[in-house]
Motif scaffolding. Structure first.
Motif, PDB file in Angstrom:
ATOM      1  N   GLU A 195      -0.668  70.434   7.760  1.00 25.16           N
ATOM      2  CA  GLU A 195      -0.762  69.472   6.659  1.00 25.16           C
ATOM      3  C   GLU A 195       0.336  69.810   5.655  1.00 25.16           C
ATOM      4  OE1 GLU A 195      -3.218  67.036   6.348  1.00 25.16           O
ATOM      5  OE2 GLU A 195      -4.079  67.689   8.251  1.00 25.16           O
ATOM      6  N   GLY A 196       1.022  68.797   5.149  1.00 26.91           N
ATOM      7  CA  GLY A 196       2.017  69.074   4.115  1.00 26.91           C
ATOM      8  C   GLY A 196       3.156  68.084   4.099  1.00 26.91           C
ATOM      9  N   ILE A 197       4.286  68.558   3.600  1.00 25.04           N
ATOM     10  CA  ILE A 197       5.467  67.721   3.417  1.00 25.04           C
ATOM     11  C   ILE A 197       6.690  68.446   3.957  1.00 25.04           C
ATOM     12  CG2 ILE A 197       6.989  66.678   1.685  1.00 25.04           C
ATOM     13  CD1 ILE A 197       4.568  66.323  -0.083  1.00 25.04           C
ATOM     14  N   VAL A 198       7.560  67.687   4.606  1.00 25.89           N
ATOM     15  CA  VAL A 198       8.846  68.213   5.052  1.00 25.89           C
ATOM     16  C   VAL A 198       9.937  67.401   4.362  1.00 25.89           C
ATOM     17  CG1 VAL A 198      10.382  68.618   7.007  1.00 25.89           C
ATOM     18  CG2 VAL A 198       7.917  68.905   7.297  1.00 25.89           C
ATOM     19  N   ASP A 223      19.943  71.175   5.261  1.00 27.69           N
ATOM     20  CA  ASP A 223      18.862  72.070   4.862  1.00 27.69           C
ATOM     21  C   ASP A 223      17.548  71.313   5.015  1.00 27.69           C
ATOM     22  OD1 ASP A 223      20.851  73.847   4.184  1.00 27.69           O
ATOM     23  OD2 ASP A 223      20.389  73.909   2.051  1.00 27.69           O
ATOM     24  N   ILE A 224      16.474  72.073   5.209  1.00 30.36           N
ATOM     25  CA  ILE A 224      15.137  71.508   5.357  1.00 30.36           C
ATOM     26  C   ILE A 224      14.178  72.369   4.539  1.00 30.36           C
ATOM     27  CG2 ILE A 224      13.264  70.949   6.983  1.00 30.36           C
ATOM     28  CD1 ILE A 224      15.452  71.006   9.209  1.00 30.36           C
ATOM     29  N   ILE A 225      13.221  71.741   3.865  1.00 32.64           N
ATOM     30  CA  ILE A 225      12.167  72.477   3.158  1.00 32.64           C
ATOM     31  C   ILE A 225      10.828  72.002   3.713  1.00 32.64           C
ATOM     32  CG2 ILE A 225      11.045  72.972   0.953  1.00 32.64           C
ATOM     33  CD1 ILE A 225      13.709  72.478  -0.429  1.00 32.64           C
ATOM     34  N   LYS A 226      10.016  72.964   4.190  1.00 33.78           N
ATOM     35  CA  LYS A 226       8.677  72.650   4.690  1.00 33.78           C
ATOM     36  C   LYS A 226       7.663  73.250   3.726  1.00 33.78           C
ATOM     37  CE  LYS A 226       9.858  72.507   9.580  1.00 33.78           C
ATOM     38  NZ  LYS A 226       9.406  72.901  10.917  1.00 33.78           N
ATOM     39  N   ILE A 227       6.733  72.405   3.278  1.00 39.22           N
ATOM     40  CA  ILE A 227       5.749  72.832   2.284  1.00 39.22           C
ATOM     41  C   ILE A 227       4.352  72.620   2.854  1.00 39.22           C
ATOM     42  CG2 ILE A 227       5.025  72.622  -0.116  1.00 39.22           C
ATOM     43  CD1 ILE A 227       7.748  70.947  -0.407  1.00 39.22           C
ATOM     44  N   GLU A 228       3.654  73.701   3.122  1.00 42.98           N
ATOM     45  CA  GLU A 228       2.314  73.643   3.715  1.00 42.98           C
ATOM     46  C   GLU A 228       1.279  73.279   2.660  1.00 42.98           C
ATOM     47  OE1 GLU A 228      -0.466  73.642   6.538  1.00 42.98           O
ATOM     48  OE2 GLU A 228       1.463  74.476   7.118  1.00 42.98           O
ATOM     49  N   GLY A 229       0.409  72.318   2.989  1.00 40.04           N
ATOM     50  CA  GLY A 229      -0.736  71.990   2.157  1.00 40.04           C
ATOM     51  C   GLY A 229      -0.444  71.150   0.924  1.00 40.04           C
ATOM     52  N   LEU A 230       0.768  70.701   0.757  1.00 41.15           N
ATOM     53  CA  LEU A 230       1.125  69.914  -0.433  1.00 41.15           C
ATOM     54  C   LEU A 230       0.916  68.428  -0.156  1.00 41.15           C
ATOM     55  CD1 LEU A 230       2.285  70.620  -3.228  1.00 41.15           C
ATOM     56  CD2 LEU A 230       4.501  70.008  -2.349  1.00 41.15           C
ATOM     57  N   THR A 231       0.364  67.731  -1.132  1.00 49.55           N
ATOM     58  CA  THR A 231       0.175  66.287  -0.989  1.00 49.55           C
ATOM     59  C   THR A 231       1.362  65.553  -1.617  1.00 49.55           C
ATOM     60  OG1 THR A 231      -1.091  66.195  -3.037  1.00 49.55           O
ATOM     61  CG2 THR A 231      -2.349  66.469  -0.999  1.00 49.55           C
ATOM     62  N   ASN A 249       8.961  63.542   4.710  1.00 53.45           N
ATOM     63  CA  ASN A 249       8.032  63.339   5.819  1.00 53.45           C
ATOM     64  C   ASN A 249       6.658  63.868   5.424  1.00 53.45           C
ATOM     65  OD1 ASN A 249      10.046  62.358   7.724  1.00 53.45           O
ATOM     66  ND2 ASN A 249      10.790  64.457   7.775  1.00 53.45           N
ATOM     67  N   ILE A 250       5.643  63.020   5.533  1.00 53.30           N
ATOM     68  CA  ILE A 250       4.272  63.401   5.230  1.00 53.30           C
ATOM     69  C   ILE A 250       3.609  63.796   6.552  1.00 53.30           C
ATOM     70  CG2 ILE A 250       2.106  62.714   4.142  1.00 53.30           C
ATOM     71  CD1 ILE A 250       4.671  62.494   2.317  1.00 53.30           C
ATOM     72  N   VAL A 251       3.088  65.020   6.617  1.00 52.92           N
ATOM     73  CA  VAL A 251       2.491  65.542   7.847  1.00 52.92           C
ATOM     74  C   VAL A 251       0.980  65.651   7.675  1.00 52.92           C
ATOM     75  CG1 VAL A 251       2.461  67.489   9.457  1.00 52.92           C
ATOM     76  CG2 VAL A 251       4.600  66.851   8.330  1.00 52.92           C
ATOM     77  N   HIS A 252       0.259  65.118   8.667  1.00 54.55           N
ATOM     78  CA  HIS A 252      -1.201  65.186   8.696  1.00 54.55           C
ATOM     79  C   HIS A 252      -1.618  65.485  10.137  1.00 54.55           C
ATOM     80  CE1 HIS A 252      -5.280  64.419   7.466  1.00 54.55           C
ATOM     81  NE2 HIS A 252      -5.430  63.505   8.409  1.00 54.55           N
ATOM     82  N   ASN A 253      -2.432  66.540  10.314  1.00 50.80           N
ATOM     83  CA  ASN A 253      -2.849  66.970  11.662  1.00 50.80           C
ATOM     84  C   ASN A 253      -1.655  67.190  12.586  1.00 50.80           C
ATOM     85  OD1 ASN A 253      -5.583  67.017  11.105  1.00 50.80           O
ATOM     86  ND2 ASN A 253      -5.827  64.848  11.583  1.00 50.80           N
ATOM     87  N   GLN A 254      -0.649  67.868  12.099  1.00 53.11           N
ATOM     88  CA  GLN A 254       0.571  68.237  12.821  1.00 53.11           C
ATOM     89  C   GLN A 254       1.400  67.044  13.292  1.00 53.11           C
ATOM     90  OE1 GLN A 254      -0.976  70.911  15.850  1.00 53.11           O
ATOM     91  NE2 GLN A 254      -0.583  72.662  14.519  1.00 53.11           N
ATOM     92  N   THR A 255       1.196  65.880  12.682  1.00 51.93           N
ATOM     93  CA  THR A 255       1.940  64.680  13.051  1.00 51.93           C
ATOM     94  C   THR A 255       2.524  64.041  11.797  1.00 51.93           C
ATOM     95  OG1 THR A 255       0.363  64.288  14.836  1.00 51.93           O
ATOM     96  CG2 THR A 255       1.778  62.448  14.231  1.00 51.93           C
TER      97      THR A 255
END
Length: 145
Positions: A9-12, A52-60, A79-85
């Motif tokens: 879950e999070g944002i890329v 560059d890429i920033i991955k943020i776990e658990g952020l809405t 990119n909004i990620v929910h359930n690894q998608t």
């Protein structure tokens, strides 16, 4: 090849100009958050060469100011990620108005005297990415910064 695992879950934040991820990190205030963040610098990109890429776990998505992000670089993909998608991709654009992101450099501007006044800039030239202070019309160009 380096492998950073995907998010549950999070944002890329993708397509960040190479070498600019730390700028994004601090301007968005990500250093003040209590969550896992991965910063990938100079990743290979077919579209950009390097990125560059920033991955943020658990952020809405509502916790990131998309106006600031659009001002920093309107080519970044959110990119909004929910359930690894990836469930949603947001494209950014230059904001028409920004507040307290940049400061007026004109020493005669009212914001220099009245410290509590917000620094508000309006987009006046989209092509050249020029903003102007709403109080004194001081020009601020992103391309020269």
């Amino acid at each position: 090849m380096l492998n950073i695992s995907g998010l549950k879950e999070g944002i890329v934040l993708d397509h960040i100009q190479a070498g600019k991820s730390l700028d994004v990190y601090y301007k968005l205030g990500l250093d003040k958050l209590d969550c896992q963040i991965a910063i990938i610098k100079n990743a290979r990109s077919n579209k950009m060469g390097r990125k560059d890429i920033i991955k943020i776990e658990g952020l809405t998505p509502d916790t990131i100011d998309l106006e600031i992000l659009g001002y920093i670089d309107h080519n970044i993909t959110v990119n909004i990620v929910h359930n690894q998608t990836i469930v949603e991709k947001k494209r950014l654009r230059l904001p028409k108005k920004i507040t307290n992101v940049i400061q007026c450099r004109n020493p005669r501007c009212i914001t220099s005297i009245e410290q509590e006044l917000p620094h508000i800039f309006c987009l006046t030239d989209v092509e050249r990415e020029i903003y102007r202070c709403i109080y004194c019309e001081e020009k601020y160009s992103k391309k020269t910064k």
